[in-house]
Motif scaffolding. Structure first.
Motif, PDB file in Angstrom:
ATOM      1  N   GLY A   1       0.872  -1.088  -0.045  1.00 42.82           N
ATOM      2  CA  GLY A   1      -0.031   0.007  -0.071  1.00 42.82           C
ATOM      3  C   GLY A   1       0.920   1.394   0.093  1.00 42.82           C
ATOM      4  N   PRO A   2       0.265   2.490   0.395  1.00 41.54           N
ATOM      5  CA  PRO A   2      -1.084   2.758   0.796  1.00 41.54           C
ATOM      6  C   PRO A   2      -1.906   2.445  -0.299  1.00 41.54           C
ATOM      7  CG  PRO A   2       0.019   4.758   0.585  1.00 41.54           C
ATOM      8  CD  PRO A   2       1.021   3.519   0.413  1.00 41.54           C
ATOM      9  N   GLN A   3      -3.372   1.840  -0.232  1.00 40.94           N
ATOM     10  CA  GLN A   3      -4.237   1.789  -1.298  1.00 40.94           C
ATOM     11  C   GLN A   3      -5.716   1.417  -0.489  1.00 40.94           C
ATOM     12  OE1 GLN A   3      -2.399  -2.200  -2.197  1.00 40.94           O
ATOM     13  NE2 GLN A   3      -4.373  -2.260  -3.253  1.00 40.94           N
ATOM     14  N   VAL A   4      -6.870   1.722  -1.132  1.00 37.73           N
ATOM     15  CA  VAL A   4      -7.972   1.354  -0.778  1.00 37.73           C
ATOM     16  C   VAL A   4      -8.603   0.278  -1.524  1.00 37.73           C
ATOM     17  CG1 VAL A   4     -10.488   2.371  -0.584  1.00 37.73           C
ATOM     18  CG2 VAL A   4      -8.288   4.047  -0.231  1.00 37.73           C
ATOM     19  N   TYR A   5      -8.897  -0.718  -0.591  1.00 36.96           N
ATOM     20  CA  TYR A   5      -9.915  -1.922  -1.070  1.00 36.96           C
ATOM     21  C   TYR A   5     -11.172  -1.657  -1.249  1.00 36.96           C
ATOM     22  CZ  TYR A   5      -5.841  -5.365  -1.108  1.00 36.96           C
ATOM     23  OH  TYR A   5      -4.664  -5.980  -1.285  1.00 36.96           O
ATOM     24  N   ALA A   6     -11.936  -1.972  -2.214  1.00 37.38           N
ATOM     25  CA  ALA A   6     -13.169  -2.016  -2.478  1.00 37.38           C
ATOM     26  C   ALA A   6     -13.913  -2.937  -1.560  1.00 37.38           C
ATOM     27  CB  ALA A   6     -13.692  -2.066  -3.832  1.00 37.38           C
ATOM     28  N   PRO A   7     -15.326  -2.636  -1.439  1.00 36.87           N
ATOM     29  CA  PRO A   7     -16.115  -3.861  -0.465  1.00 36.87           C
ATOM     30  C   PRO A   7     -16.114  -4.985  -1.506  1.00 36.87           C
ATOM     31  CG  PRO A   7     -17.364  -1.742  -0.727  1.00 36.87           C
ATOM     32  CD  PRO A   7     -16.074  -1.561  -1.692  1.00 36.87           C
ATOM     33  N   ASP A   8     -16.312  -6.181  -0.769  1.00 38.19           N
ATOM     34  CA  ASP A   8     -16.214  -7.445  -1.464  1.00 38.19           C
ATOM     35  C   ASP A   8     -14.926  -7.871  -2.222  1.00 38.19           C
ATOM     36  OD1 ASP A   8     -18.791  -8.076  -0.407  1.00 38.19           O
ATOM     37  OD2 ASP A   8     -19.574  -6.919  -2.004  1.00 38.19           O
ATOM     38  N   ASN A   9     -13.834  -7.383  -1.354  1.00 40.09           N
ATOM     39  CA  ASN A   9     -12.448  -7.893  -1.921  1.00 40.09           C
ATOM     40  C   ASN A   9     -11.947  -9.203  -1.405  1.00 40.09           C
ATOM     41  OD1 ASN A   9     -10.443  -7.249   0.401  1.00 40.09           O
ATOM     42  ND2 ASN A   9     -11.961  -5.578   0.557  1.00 40.09           N
ATOM     43  N   LEU A  10     -10.814  -9.601  -2.053  1.00 37.75           N
ATOM     44  CA  LEU A  10     -10.418 -10.713  -1.660  1.00 37.75           C
ATOM     45  C   LEU A  10      -9.391 -10.654  -0.553  1.00 37.75           C
ATOM     46  CD1 LEU A  10      -9.132 -12.131  -5.287  1.00 37.75           C
ATOM     47  CD2 LEU A  10     -11.278 -12.876  -3.886  1.00 37.75           C
ATOM     48  N   GLY A  11      -8.894  -9.455  -0.212  1.00 36.31           N
ATOM     49  CA  GLY A  11      -7.987  -9.111   1.068  1.00 36.31           C
ATOM     50  C   GLY A  11      -6.503  -9.743   0.655  1.00 36.31           C
ATOM     51  N   LEU A  12      -5.935  -9.865   1.628  1.00 36.25           N
ATOM     52  CA  LEU A  12      -4.502  -9.783   1.488  1.00 36.25           C
ATOM     53  C   LEU A  12      -4.168 -11.627   1.001  1.00 36.25           C
ATOM     54  CD1 LEU A  12      -3.252  -8.384   5.003  1.00 36.25           C
ATOM     55  CD2 LEU A  12      -2.732  -7.667   2.682  1.00 36.25           C
ATOM     56  N   PRO A  13      -3.063 -11.798   0.474  1.00 39.81           N
ATOM     57  CA  PRO A  13      -2.925 -13.055  -0.052  1.00 39.81           C
ATOM     58  C   PRO A  13      -2.104 -14.206   0.520  1.00 39.81           C
ATOM     59  CG  PRO A  13      -1.491 -11.399  -1.181  1.00 39.81           C
ATOM     60  CD  PRO A  13      -2.130 -10.724   0.110  1.00 39.81           C
ATOM     61  N   PHE A  14      -1.798 -13.556   1.742  1.00 40.64           N
ATOM     62  CA  PHE A  14      -0.721 -14.571   2.488  1.00 40.64           C
ATOM     63  C   PHE A  14      -1.142 -15.594   3.482  1.00 40.64           C
ATOM     64  CE2 PHE A  14       1.076  -9.903   2.100  1.00 40.64           C
ATOM     65  CZ  PHE A  14       1.639 -10.066   1.144  1.00 40.64           C
ATOM     66  N   GLY A  15      -1.622 -16.869   2.628  1.00 39.34           N
ATOM     67  CA  GLY A  15      -2.149 -17.787   3.192  1.00 39.34           C
ATOM     68  C   GLY A  15      -0.927 -18.535   4.070  1.00 39.34           C
ATOM     69  N   PRO A  16      -1.281 -19.949   4.465  1.00 38.78           N
ATOM     70  CA  PRO A  16      -0.360 -20.523   5.440  1.00 38.78           C
ATOM     71  C   PRO A  16       1.336 -20.624   4.701  1.00 38.78           C
ATOM     72  CG  PRO A  16      -2.459 -21.514   5.439  1.00 38.78           C
ATOM     73  CD  PRO A  16      -2.721 -20.657   4.470  1.00 38.78           C
ATOM     74  N   HIS A  17       2.009 -20.239   5.089  1.00 41.76           N
ATOM     75  CA  HIS A  17       3.589 -20.454   4.648  1.00 41.76           C
ATOM     76  C   HIS A  17       4.512 -20.545   5.770  1.00 41.76           C
ATOM     77  CE1 HIS A  17       2.896 -16.344   5.142  1.00 41.76           C
ATOM     78  NE2 HIS A  17       4.194 -16.055   5.434  1.00 41.76           N
ATOM     79  N   PRO A  18       5.617 -21.287   5.631  1.00 44.11           N
ATOM     80  CA  PRO A  18       6.579 -21.536   6.839  1.00 44.11           C
ATOM     81  C   PRO A  18       7.440 -20.634   6.902  1.00 44.11           C
ATOM     82  CG  PRO A  18       7.174 -22.847   4.853  1.00 44.11           C
ATOM     83  CD  PRO A  18       5.902 -22.093   4.267  1.00 44.11           C
TER      84      PRO A  18
ATOM     85  N   GLU B   1      -2.531  -0.392   4.426  1.00 41.53           N
ATOM     86  CA  GLU B   1      -0.842   0.068   4.541  1.00 41.53           C
ATOM     87  C   GLU B   1      -0.125  -0.697   5.596  1.00 41.53           C
ATOM     88  OE1 GLU B   1       2.487   3.402   3.945  1.00 41.53           O
ATOM     89  OE2 GLU B   1       0.505   4.070   4.758  1.00 41.53           O
ATOM     90  N   ILE B   2       0.619  -1.759   5.244  1.00 40.08           N
ATOM     91  CA  ILE B   2       1.359  -2.645   5.999  1.00 40.08           C
ATOM     92  C   ILE B   2       2.877  -2.891   5.698  1.00 40.08           C
ATOM     93  CG2 ILE B   2       1.600  -4.953   6.684  1.00 40.08           C
ATOM     94  CD1 ILE B   2      -1.423  -5.264   6.642  1.00 40.08           C
TER      95      ILE B   2
END
Length: 287
Positions: free
Chosen positions: A43-60, A119-120
């Protein structure tokens, strides 16, 4: 004497799905800043409603620590050590992967439904050989749990995560005596920060431009400082936010492979085998 700018490393764009991502480290100009290994600025950015969110699923991960700063928005964390939290804007996560953790960093369902600002920052901090196989741990702090040290006349503040500033101690007790903070500065304000000459300093311009000595530090740049002093004086040209910290150099071989950072290729191969064998524990679903 105060430290001056040695070089500026521009964060380059490396978007992940629809997540705007800038990365100054590692990059073509600088592979690492011992013990600081990696920084992603999302980011920084603005996510619209009904978004997929962050893509960081389980990882080691194995062999280092991740420090995640939630500047805007929210972050849901879950790992195989049994830690689970949702951290809001201004909060911080400090995860010691050590001998091995699998974690996910996703957007809460409410954020995916409603959208909003995001923003992260995520910083990787290396561990020395003697601590690479330490027991994993996790601390999640909301903004209200992080000491705010105000500058005079309301010109800004320091959010202290670890180490000591002006007699105040940060809430994270680190394994390797890392000092870490974010600094918010109003345009025209100045701060002098301790930066011991024997230690490596990490300074990233999250927002705005800074004046350091005779040079202007640009936004979205990692600022590598010389070692000619024990402090650095920063003046905000614009309203600014910086990520600032310092730590002892480890001075050991760094061998990395994706999410593993060890001292040798043999240790990397062992990490891969241990992960494949399920030795990082399996308490995490694919939520």
């Amino acid at each position: 004497m105060t430290r001056q700018i040695k070089q500026q490393v521009k964060a380059y764009r490396d978007d992940i799905r629809d997540l705007q991502t800038r990365r100054p480290l590692p990059g073509p100009q600088l592979e690492h800043l011992d013990p600081f290994l990696f920084l992603n600025h999302h980011g920084p950015q603005v996510y619209a409603p009904d978004n997929l969110g962050l893509p960081f699923g389980p990882h080691p991960h194995r062999g280092f620590e991740t420090v995640t700063f939630i500047v805007r928005g929210e972050l849901s964390h879950k790992d195989t050590g049994g830690h689970e939290s949702i951290i809001g804007a201004g909060g911080v996560q400090w995860m010691t992967a050590g001998s091995g953790l699998i974690h996910s960093e996703l957007s809460p369902e409410s954020f995916k439904k409603q959208g909003g600002e995001l923003e992260i920052l995520q910083l990787w901090v290396n561990l020395p050989a003697r601590l690479k196989m330490t027991a994993p741990s996790y601390v999640g702090l909301q903004a209200a749990e992080i000491p705010q040290i105000p500058l005079s006349h309301g010109e800004g503040s320091v959010s202290l995560i670890s180490g000591e500033v002006a007699g105040v101690s940060g809430p994270i007790n680190t394994l390797t005596d890392v000092t870490m903070m974010t600094v918010q500065l109003a345009a025209g304000s100045e701060i002098t920060l301790s930066a011991p000459a024997a230690r490596e300093v990490f300074l990233y311009t999250v927002k705005g431009r800074l004046q350091i000595g005779d040079d202007e530090a640009q936004a979205w740049h990692l600022i590598e400082l010389d070692d000619a002093g024990d402090s650095v004086t920063v003046t905000a040209v614009d309203d600014a936010v910086i990520l600032f910290g310092h730590a002892d150099k480890i001075r050991e071989p760094i061998v990395s492979h994706g999410p593993f950072v060890m001292n040798s290729m043999q240790e990397i191969n062992q990490a891969i085998l241990d992960y494949q064998a399920g030795k990082f524990d399996v308490k995490l679903d694919d939520h």
